[in-house]
Design an enzyme around this catalytic site. Structure first.
Site, PDB file in Angstrom:
ATOM      1  N   ASP A  45      -4.835  -3.496   1.115  1.00 49.05           N
ATOM      2  CA  ASP A  45      -5.126  -2.570   2.217  1.00 49.05           C
ATOM      3  C   ASP A  45      -6.493  -1.913   2.012  1.00 49.05           C
ATOM      4  O   ASP A  45      -6.945  -1.135   2.856  1.00 49.05           O
ATOM      5  CB  ASP A  45      -3.994  -1.544   2.422  1.00 49.05           C
ATOM      6  CG  ASP A  45      -3.704  -0.701   1.200  1.00 49.05           C
ATOM      7  OD1 ASP A  45      -4.367  -0.896   0.157  1.00 49.05           O
ATOM      8  OD2 ASP A  45      -2.802   0.163   1.279  1.00 49.05           O
ATOM      9  N   ASP A  88      -0.372  -6.182   0.376  1.00 43.80           N
ATOM     10  CA  ASP A  88      -0.004  -4.768   0.327  1.00 43.80           C
ATOM     11  C   ASP A  88       0.868  -4.386   1.516  1.00 43.80           C
ATOM     12  O   ASP A  88       0.529  -4.710   2.668  1.00 43.80           O
ATOM     13  CB  ASP A  88      -1.274  -3.905   0.441  1.00 43.80           C
ATOM     14  CG  ASP A  88      -1.814  -3.478  -0.904  1.00 43.80           C
ATOM     15  OD1 ASP A  88      -1.015  -3.181  -1.814  1.00 43.80           O
ATOM     16  OD2 ASP A  88      -3.055  -3.421  -1.033  1.00 43.80           O
ATOM     17  N   GLU A 118       2.979   0.684  -3.721  1.00 45.09           N
ATOM     18  CA  GLU A 118       2.404   1.704  -4.596  1.00 45.09           C
ATOM     19  C   GLU A 118       3.415   2.818  -4.839  1.00 45.09           C
ATOM     20  O   GLU A 118       3.979   3.353  -3.882  1.00 45.09           O
ATOM     21  CB  GLU A 118       1.155   2.320  -3.933  1.00 45.09           C
ATOM     22  CG  GLU A 118       0.036   1.325  -3.680  1.00 45.09           C
ATOM     23  CD  GLU A 118      -1.208   1.989  -3.109  1.00 45.09           C
ATOM     24  OE1 GLU A 118      -1.269   3.235  -3.016  1.00 45.09           O
ATOM     25  OE2 GLU A 118      -2.133   1.239  -2.752  1.00 45.09           O
ATOM     26  N   GLU A 185      -4.067   0.647 -11.925  1.00 47.87           N
ATOM     27  CA  GLU A 185      -5.423   0.955 -11.450  1.00 47.87           C
ATOM     28  C   GLU A 185      -5.907   2.250 -12.096  1.00 47.87           C
ATOM     29  O   GLU A 185      -5.215   3.282 -12.043  1.00 47.87           O
ATOM     30  CB  GLU A 185      -5.419   1.090  -9.921  1.00 47.87           C
ATOM     31  CG  GLU A 185      -6.800   1.457  -9.367  1.00 47.87           C
ATOM     32  CD  GLU A 185      -6.926   1.270  -7.861  1.00 47.87           C
ATOM     33  OE1 GLU A 185      -5.989   0.717  -7.226  1.00 47.87           O
ATOM     34  OE2 GLU A 185      -7.973   1.673  -7.318  1.00 47.87           O
TER      35      GLU A 185
HETATM   36  O1  KIV Z   1      -5.958  -2.715  -1.779  1.00 47.83           O
HETATM   37  C1  KIV Z   1      -6.475  -3.208  -2.793  1.00 47.83           C
HETATM   38  O2  KIV Z   1      -7.455  -3.958  -2.742  1.00 47.83           O
HETATM   39  C2  KIV Z   1      -5.888  -2.863  -4.083  1.00 47.83           C
HETATM   40  C3  KIV Z   1      -6.677  -3.216  -5.320  1.00 47.83           C
HETATM   41  C4  KIV Z   1      -7.788  -2.263  -5.502  1.00 47.83           C
HETATM   42  C5  KIV Z   1      -5.819  -3.314  -6.524  1.00 47.83           C
HETATM   43  O3  KIV Z   1      -4.828  -2.304  -4.136  1.00 47.83           O
END
Ligand code: KIV
Length: 269
Positions: A45, A88, A118, A185
């Site tokens: 995302d 995501d 997340e 992260e």
């Molecule tokens: O959305 C994304 O690109 C991420 C990465 C930074 C791990 O979650």
């Protein structure tokens, strides 16, 4: 060559071999990245920031993730060895099991092989439910950008002993619940090493030091397409006159060899 699956990634961890992950948002890039030997593509995302010019990932919608996942899946299918695609689930689309399952269904039907969520141990019931229904899950811990307002900014997480211990416990709980990958992260490198040793599933890091099983970067960052602040963990691979395919291959090779990230890309405890 057969496609990369979660079994391939688990075998790499079991053998102590590192693998690379890169964000991808479109078909052409997905094919190039898979052909360069990158094992997993993250339809992140982060597209809200790098493609849409937003200040955070919060405005990204499920429909947008479905659209980009389908594009990535089409390009990836044309690669000699298709990568694993993880997508995501966007902000507030998995707060309860029913909503999370519906969101996962949408991106899996668009071509994802795994969903990324997340959060910490509040995700355990959702991870158990998805896992029972055959949906592989990547659990993202540490600096989780969808919680930027709660964190009060994009900051390294887990520096205090109590928070570090809690992060280890959350990673173990999520892996026990069925998460197939843990993503860390912006956590101190020693904490990422601890978590990598505490779970049997692969751990992917970004700003988490060299000891995780795999690395991920945002594709725009590693191609030097960065207009603002360049995070410490980023390496620009478009140097020395490299073409894009050469930059992608060099990134994959460096991760496999353990030469990226260097100590300068990580954070101390
Ligand atoms: O959305 C994304 O690109 C991420 C990465 C930074 C791990 O979650």
């Amino acid at each position: 060559m057969s496609s990369i699956s979660i079994r391939t990634l688990q075998t790499l961890k079991d053998k102590g071999e590192k693998f690379s992950v890169l964000t991808a948002y479109d078909a052409t890039f997905a094919q190039l990245a898979a052909d360069a030997g990158i094992e997993a593509l993250l339809v992140g995302d982060s597209l809200g920031m790098v493609l849409q010019g937003r200040d955070s990932t919060l405005p990204v919608t499920l429909e947008e993730m479905v659209y980009h996942t389908a594009a990535v899946a089409r390009g990836n299918a044309r690669a000699a060895r298709p990568a694993l695609i993880m997508t995501d689930l966007p902000f507030m689309t998995y707060g309860d099991i029913e909503t999370g399952v519906a969101s996962a269904r949408a991106v899996m039907q668009a071509g994802a092989h795994m969903v990324k969520v997340e959060g910490d141990d509040w995700l355990v019931p959702l991870v158990e439910s998805l896992s029972r229904q055959g949906v592989p899950v990547c659990a993202h811990l540490g600096l989780t950008p969808q919680s930027v307002n709660k964190f009060g900014g994009y900051r390294v997480q887990g520096r205090e002993e109590e928070k570090a211990d809690a992060m280890v416990a959350h990673a173990v709980a999520l892996a026990d619940a069925g998460a197939d990958i843990i993503l860390l992260e912006c956590v101190p490198s020693p904490l990422a090493k601890r978590i990598t040793e505490a779970v049997t599933v692969p751990v992917v890091g970004i700003g988490a030091g060299a000891d995780t099983d795999a690395q991920v970067l945002v594709c725009y960052d590693m191609l030097g397409l960065n207009t603002g602040h360049i995070p410490k963990f980023v390496k620009n691979y478009m140097t020395d006159g490299r073409t894009v395919p050469e930059a992608l291959k060099t990134y994959a090779d460096d991760v496999r060899a353990g030469t990226f990230p260097g100590p300068e890309h990580g954070f101390d405890a």
